[in-house]
Design an enzyme around this catalytic site. Sequence first.
Site, PDB file in Angstrom:
ATOM      1  N   GLY A  11       7.933  -4.155  -5.280  1.00  0.00           N
ATOM      2  CA  GLY A  11       8.412  -4.452  -4.229  1.00  0.00           C
ATOM      3  C   GLY A  11       8.969  -3.354  -3.070  1.00  0.00           C
ATOM      4  O   GLY A  11      10.069  -3.496  -2.221  1.00  0.00           O
ATOM      5  N   MET A  90      -0.622  -9.089  -4.881  1.00  0.00           N
ATOM      6  CA  MET A  90      -1.987  -9.046  -5.636  1.00  0.00           C
ATOM      7  C   MET A  90      -2.694 -10.334  -5.673  1.00  0.00           C
ATOM      8  O   MET A  90      -3.474 -10.288  -6.601  1.00  0.00           O
ATOM      9  CB  MET A  90      -1.312  -8.373  -6.823  1.00  0.00           C
ATOM     10  N   ILE A  92      -5.741 -12.592  -3.662  1.00  0.00           N
ATOM     11  CA  ILE A  92      -6.469 -12.592  -2.468  1.00  0.00           C
ATOM     12  C   ILE A  92      -6.171 -14.224  -2.006  1.00  0.00           C
ATOM     13  O   ILE A  92      -5.891 -15.185  -2.849  1.00  0.00           O
ATOM     14  CB  ILE A  92      -8.192 -12.825  -2.885  1.00  0.00           C
ATOM     15  N   HIS A 109      -2.594  -1.447   3.617  1.00  0.00           N
ATOM     16  CA  HIS A 109      -3.560  -0.939   2.520  1.00  0.00           C
ATOM     17  C   HIS A 109      -3.443   0.638   2.375  1.00  0.00           C
ATOM     18  O   HIS A 109      -3.628   1.217   3.544  1.00  0.00           O
ATOM     19  CB  HIS A 109      -4.875  -1.376   2.993  1.00  0.00           C
ATOM     20  N   VAL A 144     -11.484  -9.148   1.964  1.00  0.00           N
ATOM     21  CA  VAL A 144     -10.583  -8.140   1.350  1.00  0.00           C
ATOM     22  C   VAL A 144     -10.464  -6.823   2.058  1.00  0.00           C
ATOM     23  O   VAL A 144     -11.450  -6.152   2.174  1.00  0.00           O
ATOM     24  CB  VAL A 144     -11.068  -7.844  -0.154  1.00  0.00           C
ATOM     25  N   ASP A 145      -9.497  -6.659   2.666  1.00  0.00           N
ATOM     26  CA  ASP A 145      -9.221  -5.619   3.553  1.00  0.00           C
ATOM     27  C   ASP A 145     -10.275  -5.443   4.661  1.00  0.00           C
ATOM     28  O   ASP A 145     -10.500  -4.206   4.778  1.00  0.00           O
ATOM     29  CB  ASP A 145      -9.165  -4.442   2.547  1.00  0.00           C
TER      30      ASP A 145
HETATM   31  C1  GRF Z   1       1.482  -0.172  -1.959  1.00  0.00           C
HETATM   32  O1  GRF Z   1       0.821   0.925  -2.130  1.00  0.00           O
HETATM   33  C2  GRF Z   1       0.663  -1.076  -0.946  1.00  0.00           C
HETATM   34  O2  GRF Z   1      -0.050  -0.007   0.080  1.00  0.00           O
HETATM   35  C3  GRF Z   1      -0.202  -1.728  -1.632  1.00  0.00           C
HETATM   36  O3  GRF Z   1       0.337  -2.061  -2.986  1.00  0.00           O
HETATM   37  C4  GRF Z   1       1.448  -0.995  -3.312  1.00  0.00           C
HETATM   38  C5  GRF Z   1       2.649  -1.874  -3.372  1.00  0.00           C
HETATM   39  O4  GRF Z   1       3.729  -1.330  -3.762  1.00  0.00           O
HETATM   40  N1  GRF Z   1      -1.016  -2.909  -1.096  1.00  0.00           N
HETATM   41  P1  GRF Z   1       5.303  -1.835  -3.726  1.00  0.00           P
HETATM   42  O5  GRF Z   1       5.230  -3.179  -4.416  1.00  0.00           O
HETATM   43  O6  GRF Z   1       5.533  -2.378  -2.149  1.00  0.00           O
HETATM   44  O7  GRF Z   1       5.955  -0.872  -4.095  1.00  0.00           O
END
Ligand code: GRF
Length: 189
Positions: A11, A90, A92, A109, A144-145
Amino acid sequence: MKLCIFISGRGSNMKAIHQHCENGVLKSIAQCELVFSNNENAAGLEYAKSQNINTACISSKGKKREEYDTEVIQLLENYEFNFIILAGYMRILSEKFIDKYPRKIINIHPADTNKHQGLNAYRWAFENNLKETTITIHYVDKGVDTGKVIAKKAIDISSAKTVEELEKIGLKAEHQFYSNTLKELLKTK
Ligand code: GRF
């Protein structure tokens, strides 16, 4: 504008956005209405609680995508918000969820979404010996993205000798870039 931030783990992007809402570029522009996680052990939830942000968690373990998202939609009915900000979420999202919040779900991303999609983008950049990688902020669509790009930023990663160093450089840039981009976007709303 009220933000609902979705996380699954550490986070750090959520924390950066919150700090920008409190005292940074998002001050008087945005506030964190809710931090939501699909993982009850997400470290970011502890930070959110310590800051008196509303938190909610529904474990996604073993649940089918649409069935799970239906529960999340029901939970979100209890909150008022303008945008859902994915920050290391994490999972979809199902079509049902995306259709429910058109143009309201945003993701970061850590790569150019035309060149790399999905997980491990920093490892991909490291293994490909990239000197520069591009962080992308985009609307979330059914792929996805693949959603419409809101902003992109190239960052110099040439000094990174390990993937951990590369990630550290990348995350530092993400933490500023996500809030800067939200600021520009929210100004137009
Ligand atoms: C980050 O690199 C973000 O771009 C990707 O997942 C990672 C999450 O990191 N989608 P955090 O939980 O915000 O530290």
